[in-house]
Design an enzyme around this catalytic site. Structure first.
Site, PDB file in Angstrom:
ATOM      1  N   ASP A   1     -11.187   2.810   3.932  1.00  0.00           N
ATOM      2  CA  ASP A   1     -11.559   1.400   3.790  1.00  0.00           C
ATOM      3  C   ASP A   1     -13.066   1.233   3.624  1.00  0.00           C
ATOM      4  OD1 ASP A   1      -9.495  -0.570   3.837  1.00  0.00           O
ATOM      5  OD2 ASP A   1      -9.027  -0.018   5.908  1.00  0.00           O
TER       6      ASP A   1
ATOM      7  N   GLN B   1      -4.564  -1.386   9.401  1.00  0.00           N
ATOM      8  CA  GLN B   1      -4.516  -2.722   8.814  1.00  0.00           C
ATOM      9  C   GLN B   1      -5.117  -3.748   9.774  1.00  0.00           C
ATOM     10  OE1 GLN B   1      -3.641  -3.322   5.665  1.00  0.00           O
ATOM     11  NE2 GLN B   1      -3.987  -5.511   5.860  1.00  0.00           N
TER      12      GLN B   1
ATOM     13  N   LYS C   1       0.843  -1.207   0.000  1.00  0.00           N
ATOM     14  CA  LYS C   1       0.000   0.000   0.000  1.00  0.00           C
ATOM     15  C   LYS C   1       0.875   1.252   0.000  1.00  0.00           C
ATOM     16  CE  LYS C   1      -3.879  -2.442   2.070  1.00  0.00           C
ATOM     17  NZ  LYS C   1      -4.708  -2.784   3.209  1.00  0.00           N
TER      18      LYS C   1
HETATM   19  N1  GUN Z   1      -6.966  -6.738   6.070  1.00  0.00           N
HETATM   20  C1  GUN Z   1      -7.332  -7.533   5.031  1.00  0.00           C
HETATM   21  N2  GUN Z   1      -7.939  -6.800   4.068  1.00  0.00           N
HETATM   22  C2  GUN Z   1      -7.955  -5.519   4.517  1.00  0.00           C
HETATM   23  C3  GUN Z   1      -8.441  -4.314   3.963  1.00  0.00           C
HETATM   24  O1  GUN Z   1      -8.991  -4.255   2.874  1.00  0.00           O
HETATM   25  N3  GUN Z   1      -8.253  -3.199   4.745  1.00  0.00           N
HETATM   26  C4  GUN Z   1      -7.656  -3.239   5.975  1.00  0.00           C
HETATM   27  N4  GUN Z   1      -7.548  -2.105   6.654  1.00  0.00           N
HETATM   28  N5  GUN Z   1      -7.207  -4.367   6.500  1.00  0.00           N
HETATM   29  C5  GUN Z   1      -7.352  -5.497   5.786  1.00  0.00           C
END
Ligand code: GUN
Length: 309
Positions: free
Chosen positions: A143, A120, A76
């Protein structure tokens, strides 16, 4: 085999030899489509920077040492760098308390230089995910996990879209696959993928069925689907005999099989012989999640600064 002509005269030969049709699906190249989207976002970010002299900023919060999460977070941040979005890392050890994390979120909420906040998941067991996600200001919730944004999504009023399901829609659109009027089956009802995918497919006028661990005859339901979104988290769950000829298959899963190989929720070799389109794992939905996160960060930036399209 011979059949009688309608006038009862000469018999004609009816060809009963069924040709075995072996279809090979078109591969939907998520890696390429995501790269196209990142390029489009980078161009817009550069233009906006010229106009307003600032670029969007994303706070990336990682708690603990989960190796998979560390990889996702690194990817990311790498995407931010490529696009011209400023990423600000906050790496907390698993020993930090829930209160520590809530304090950090509060300061990021109030920081005018930060447009998006990504925490995350999963979080260490002693921290409530619900509490943390609800603490993020909805305008910075890139998100789309906050209850307010989930509600807006169900009312078709969301400007921030859940990244993975939004990525699925982009893959379909950019592959020229019509959604309207199609029978779509989603396998899995998670808050991150399955449930928001219902909303996005419904908004595009698909007829949506959701299958889960208590669903009867999943194979039968899948077999009727024009589009299948597999997000169940079980390695190679969707088999060739569960898929209608010509169906479109989107594989959201990332699993390790018994041999330790990275596989999706779809038995790719079997299903690709039946489907018309299919996403690979890796290189399908995965890169799209990050591309859509970048898009949400740009959208959040524009909304916060009152920049119209
Ligand atoms: N963990 C697994 N997929 C995601 C996601 O799309 N966003 C976040 N913040 N954590 C995750």
């Amino acid at each position: 085999m011979f059949g009688l002509c309608q006038n009862g005269s000469l018999p004609i030969k009816i060809n009963t030899i069924k040709k075995e049709i072996v279809l090979t699906a078109n591969i939907i190249d998520g890696k390429k489509i995501a790269a196209d989207i990142r390029k489009e976002i980078a161009e817009e970010v550069a233009l906006l920077n010229k106009k307003v002299g600032v670029s969007p900023a994303l706070a990336v919060v990682l708690v603990g040492e989960d190796p998979a999460s560390a990889v996702y977070v690194r990817n990311k941040k790498r995407a931010c760098e490529e696009i011209g979005i400023r990423s600000v890392s906050h790496d907390l050890s698993a020993e930090n308390s829930e209160a520590d994390l809530l304090k950090l979120i509060d300061s990021l909420n109030n920081d005018k230089e930060i447009n998006g906040i990504l925490v995350q998941l999963p979080l260490p067991k002693h921290i409530s995910e619900a509490k943390v996600l609800e603490a993020i200001r909805p305008e910075k919730d890139v998100d789309c996990f906050h209850p307010v944004n989930v509600g807006l999504l169900s009312l078709n009023k969301a400007y921030l879209k859940p990244c993975t399901p939004a990525g699925v829609i982009e893959l379909l659109d950019r592959s020229g696959i019509k959604i309207e009027g199609k029978d779509a089956v989603i396998i899995g009802r998670s808050n991150i993928v399955g449930k928001p995918a219902i909303q996005l497919l419904l908004q595009r006028n698909a007829t949506v069925t959701v299958c889960h661990s208590k669903t009867k005859d999943i194979g039968e339901k899948c077999k009727k689907a024009d589009i299948i979104v597999a997000a169940v988290g079980i390695a190679e769950f969707l088999k060739g005999n569960m898929v209608k000829e010509g169906a479109v298959i989107i594989d959201v899963g990332i699993n390790r099989n018994a041999e330790g190989k990275l596989v999706g929720d779809v038995a790719f070799d079997e299903v690709s012989k039946v489907a018309s389109y299919i996403t690979p794992v890796p290189g399908g939905v995965g890169p799209m999640t990050i591309a859509m996160l970048m898009k949400n960060t740009l959208t959040a930036f524009k909304v916060q600064r009152g920049i119209k399209d």
